[in-house]
Design an enzyme around this catalytic site. Structure first.
Site, PDB file in Angstrom:
ATOM      1  N   ASP A   1     -34.206 -10.998 -21.641  1.00  0.00           N
ATOM      2  CA  ASP A   1     -34.426 -10.591 -20.677  1.00  0.00           C
ATOM      3  C   ASP A   1     -36.144 -10.151 -21.299  1.00  0.00           C
ATOM      4  OD1 ASP A   1     -33.481  -8.830 -17.779  1.00  0.00           O
ATOM      5  OD2 ASP A   1     -35.144  -8.588 -18.435  1.00  0.00           O
TER       6      ASP A   1
ATOM      7  N   THR B   1     -27.516 -15.654  -4.502  1.00  0.00           N
ATOM      8  CA  THR B   1     -27.066 -14.972  -3.310  1.00  0.00           C
ATOM      9  C   THR B   1     -26.601 -15.350  -1.959  1.00  0.00           C
ATOM     10  OG1 THR B   1     -28.726 -14.023  -1.540  1.00  0.00           O
ATOM     11  CG2 THR B   1     -29.502 -15.600  -3.514  1.00  0.00           C
ATOM     12  N   ASP B   2     -26.012 -14.296  -1.029  1.00  0.00           N
ATOM     13  CA  ASP B   2     -25.681 -15.480   0.437  1.00  0.00           C
ATOM     14  C   ASP B   2     -27.068 -15.484   0.969  1.00  0.00           C
ATOM     15  OD1 ASP B   2     -27.041 -12.812   0.579  1.00  0.00           O
ATOM     16  OD2 ASP B   2     -25.575 -12.050   2.425  1.00  0.00           O
ATOM     17  N   GLU B   3     -28.292 -14.974   0.606  1.00  0.00           N
ATOM     18  CA  GLU B   3     -29.655 -15.120   1.846  1.00  0.00           C
ATOM     19  C   GLU B   3     -29.562 -17.112   1.533  1.00  0.00           C
ATOM     20  OE1 GLU B   3     -33.022 -12.372   1.141  1.00  0.00           O
ATOM     21  OE2 GLU B   3     -31.416 -10.838  -0.094  1.00  0.00           O
TER      22      GLU B   3
ATOM     23  N   TYR C   1     -38.483 -15.979  -1.965  1.00  0.00           N
ATOM     24  CA  TYR C   1     -37.251 -15.827  -2.519  1.00  0.00           C
ATOM     25  C   TYR C   1     -35.752 -16.789  -2.105  1.00  0.00           C
ATOM     26  CZ  TYR C   1     -32.838 -12.657  -4.614  1.00  0.00           C
ATOM     27  OH  TYR C   1     -31.828 -12.531  -5.024  1.00  0.00           O
TER      28      TYR C   1
ATOM     29  N   LYS D   1     -33.915 -19.201  -5.084  1.00  0.00           N
ATOM     30  CA  LYS D   1     -32.138 -19.382  -5.366  1.00  0.00           C
ATOM     31  C   LYS D   1     -31.876 -20.484  -4.950  1.00  0.00           C
ATOM     32  CE  LYS D   1     -30.625 -16.156  -6.724  1.00  0.00           C
ATOM     33  NZ  LYS D   1     -30.964 -16.239  -8.740  1.00  0.00           N
TER      34      LYS D   1
HETATM   35  P1  NAD Z   1     -33.618  -7.357 -10.695  1.00  0.00           P
HETATM   36  O1  NAD Z   1     -34.621  -7.693 -10.207  1.00  0.00           O
HETATM   37  O2  NAD Z   1     -32.745  -6.321 -11.141  1.00  0.00           O
HETATM   38  O3  NAD Z   1     -33.292  -7.715 -12.522  1.00  0.00           O
HETATM   39  C1  NAD Z   1     -34.155  -8.932 -12.708  1.00  0.00           C
HETATM   40  C2  NAD Z   1     -33.888  -8.859 -14.094  1.00  0.00           C
HETATM   41  O4  NAD Z   1     -34.346 -10.243 -14.964  1.00  0.00           O
HETATM   42  C3  NAD Z   1     -34.741  -8.220 -14.967  1.00  0.00           C
HETATM   43  O5  NAD Z   1     -34.454  -7.140 -15.964  1.00  0.00           O
HETATM   44  C4  NAD Z   1     -36.028  -8.981 -15.219  1.00  0.00           C
HETATM   45  O6  NAD Z   1     -36.957  -8.339 -16.621  1.00  0.00           O
HETATM   46  C5  NAD Z   1     -35.323  -9.642 -15.370  1.00  0.00           C
HETATM   47  N1  NAD Z   1     -36.519 -11.255 -16.042  1.00  0.00           N
HETATM   48  C6  NAD Z   1     -37.504 -11.909 -14.802  1.00  0.00           C
HETATM   49  N2  NAD Z   1     -37.853 -13.286 -14.765  1.00  0.00           N
HETATM   50  C7  NAD Z   1     -37.699 -13.260 -16.126  1.00  0.00           C
HETATM   51  C8  NAD Z   1     -37.711 -14.606 -17.213  1.00  0.00           C
HETATM   52  N3  NAD Z   1     -38.701 -15.366 -16.614  1.00  0.00           N
HETATM   53  N4  NAD Z   1     -37.369 -14.817 -17.960  1.00  0.00           N
HETATM   54  C9  NAD Z   1     -36.396 -13.555 -19.076  1.00  0.00           C
HETATM   55  N5  NAD Z   1     -35.507 -12.778 -17.953  1.00  0.00           N
HETATM   56  C10 NAD Z   1     -36.744 -13.041 -17.374  1.00  0.00           C
HETATM   57  O7  NAD Z   1     -33.125  -8.799 -10.053  1.00  0.00           O
HETATM   58  P2  NAD Z   1     -30.419  -8.150  -9.635  1.00  0.00           P
HETATM   59  O8  NAD Z   1     -30.544  -7.216  -8.379  1.00  0.00           O
HETATM   60  O9  NAD Z   1     -30.713  -7.170 -10.560  1.00  0.00           O
HETATM   61  O10 NAD Z   1     -31.009  -9.439  -9.886  1.00  0.00           O
HETATM   62  C11 NAD Z   1     -29.877 -10.015 -10.891  1.00  0.00           C
HETATM   63  C12 NAD Z   1     -29.334 -11.731  -9.758  1.00  0.00           C
HETATM   64  O11 NAD Z   1     -29.292 -11.457  -8.521  1.00  0.00           O
HETATM   65  C13 NAD Z   1     -30.563 -12.528  -9.360  1.00  0.00           C
HETATM   66  O12 NAD Z   1     -30.487 -13.562  -9.691  1.00  0.00           O
HETATM   67  C14 NAD Z   1     -30.380 -11.928  -8.025  1.00  0.00           C
HETATM   68  O13 NAD Z   1     -31.340 -13.262  -7.325  1.00  0.00           O
HETATM   69  C15 NAD Z   1     -28.615 -11.918  -7.624  1.00  0.00           C
HETATM   70  N6  NAD Z   1     -28.112 -11.538  -6.499  1.00  0.00           N
HETATM   71  C16 NAD Z   1     -28.842  -9.948  -6.374  1.00  0.00           C
HETATM   72  C17 NAD Z   1     -28.041  -9.315  -5.319  1.00  0.00           C
HETATM   73  C18 NAD Z   1     -28.519  -7.401  -4.823  1.00  0.00           C
HETATM   74  O14 NAD Z   1     -28.705  -6.923  -3.859  1.00  0.00           O
HETATM   75  N7  NAD Z   1     -29.609  -7.276  -5.526  1.00  0.00           N
HETATM   76  C19 NAD Z   1     -27.624  -9.699  -4.356  1.00  0.00           C
HETATM   77  C20 NAD Z   1     -26.879 -11.604  -4.823  1.00  0.00           C
HETATM   78  C21 NAD Z   1     -27.312 -12.469  -5.671  1.00  0.00           C
END
Ligand code: NAD
Length: 354
Positions: free
Chosen positions: A32, A133-135, A159, A163
């Site tokens: 991370d 994501t579903d988006e 965003y 994705k």
């Molecule tokens: P988040 O923003 O809470 O966490 C993202 C993490 O990635 C953070 O810890 C950040 O420090 C790290 N990060 C960002 N850029 C980075 C880089 N260049 N190198 C290494 N680490 C990096 O996101 P989340 O809500 O936990 O989502 C996680 C994944 O799930 C994402 O890929 C998101 O697209 C996907 N997702 C999220 C949701 C939702 O509702 N939150 C739904 C479907 C899919």
């Protein structure tokens, strides 16, 4: 399995790391960068495990990512690192292009080089699991429509476009180079350790603090909510049993209008925290309608029958049980979110202490 997981200090990544350490025998290497969204305090319950380790690395840094692969020799990759907040992508898309597209490319390329060097047995069981994501599907017009794995991509925001691009890269690395990939597209998550810029934690914390509860437009946008621990269990199912080259949609069958979510949060806070900040009579009185977000999708809803039928996954929480758990968590873990709000979580992780 030795799992190389990116984004493990984020909301969903940390839930997956906690699940791996607390409920399996697998080990996990958490990669991370620790952007504003990365919070190592969400991982306090697992840091002492011998099966957990952390590397602060940017996935865009190809040299370091290649070194990580040769140092740890992972069995599988779970790729969650991303910029994830739609509003931020509208204000500043560059980081989204860089991390979500270029970063995914760098990770795929490093994974491909590593995978090519593996012996046959390890090569065939290797998986690159891309969490999306579903988006990417855009929004749904007819009330009875659902996103399936065949729904054409039609992303609306920077965003979701970034994705969608990353999903296409992952499929190309599978088709062109044979890298064994699997993709999951999930609906909106909620639950503990959620960064308080997203709808549900923002509403809970603002209400507790007697601040306005800003709802976009008329609040009629519909999201299909999934409790984060149900998502984490689905991801573990897919990484263990998912078929190479396939996509699985993940969703909770919990379609709710934003305004109904906010009203329910207010109702539950009336029940669990009836004493309010001075001058507030009802939490509901804090609801404030604000200008809608540009390009705001109206409705998302997932058809999760493929993962349910093929892999036997089902969510454990209903929206009603999950949201109550979430509210109780925020009420009893104010230390966690206070340190996010005052910024001290980031000072500590940068070694500057308090
Ligand atoms: P988040 O923003 O809470 O966490 C993202 C993490 O990635 C953070 O810890 C950040 O420090 C790290 N990060 C960002 N850029 C980075 C880089 N260049 N190198 C290494 N680490 C990096 O996101 P989340 O809500 O936990 O989502 C996680 C994944 O799930 C994402 O890929 C998101 O697209 C996907 N997702 C999220 C949701 C939702 O509702 N939150 C739904 C479907 C899919």
């Amino acid at each position: 399995m030795k799992i190389l997981l990116t984004g493990g200090a984020g909301f969903i990544g940390s839930a997956v790391v906690r699940l791996i350490i607390n409920s399996t025998n697998h080990s996990v290497i958490n990669i991370d960068k620790l952007t504003y969204a990365g919070n190592l305090e969400s991982l306090q319950s697992v840091v002492d495990s011998e099966r957990y380790c952390f590397e602060q690395v940017d996935i865009c840094d190809s040299e370091k990512i290649n070194l990580i692969f040769s140092k740890y020799q992972p069995d599988v990759v779970m790729h969650l690192a991303a910029e994830s907040h739609v509003d931020r992508s509208i204000d500043g898309p560059a980081d989204f292009i860089e991390t979500n597209i270029v970063g995914t490319y760098q990770l795929l390329d490093a994974a491909k080089n590593y995978w090519n060097s593996l012996a046959e047995q390890k090569k065939s069981s290797f998986r690159f699991h891309h969490i999306s994501t579903d988006e990417v599907y855009g929004d749904l017009e007819n009330p009875e429509d659902l996103f399936t794995e065949e729904t054409p991509y039609s992303p609306s925001s920077p965003y979701s476009a970034s994705k969608a691009s990353s999903d296409h890269l992952v499929r190309a690395w599978n088709r062109t180079y044979g890298l064994p990939t699997v993709i999951t597209n999930c609906s909106n998550n909620y639950g503990p350790f959620h960064f308080p810029e997203k709808l549900i934690p923002l509403m809970i914390i603002n209400a507790i603090n007697g601040k306005p509860l800003p709802v976009y437009g008329n609040g009629h946008q519909i999201r299909d909510w999934l409790y984060v621990e149900d998502h984490a269990r689905a991801l573990m199912k897919v990484i263990s049993e998912g078929e190479e080259g396939k996509t699985y949609n993940i969703g909770g069958h919990n379609e709710k209008r934003n305004i109904d979510v906010v009203n329910l949060i207010c109702d539950l806070l009336e029940k669990h925290k009836p004493e309010k900040p001075k001058g507030i009579i009802r939490y509901h009185d804090l609801i404030t309608f604000v200008d809608d977000r540009p390009g705001h999708d109206l409705r998302y809803a997932i058809d999760a029958s493929k993962i349910e039928n093929e892999l036997g996954w089902k969510p454990k929480e209903t929206f009603e049980s999950g949201i109550e758990k979430t509210i109780l968590w925020y009420l009893s873990n104010s230390d966690w979110w206070q340190r996010v709000l005052d910024g001290s979580y980031s000072l500590e992780r940068l070694g500057k202490g308090e």
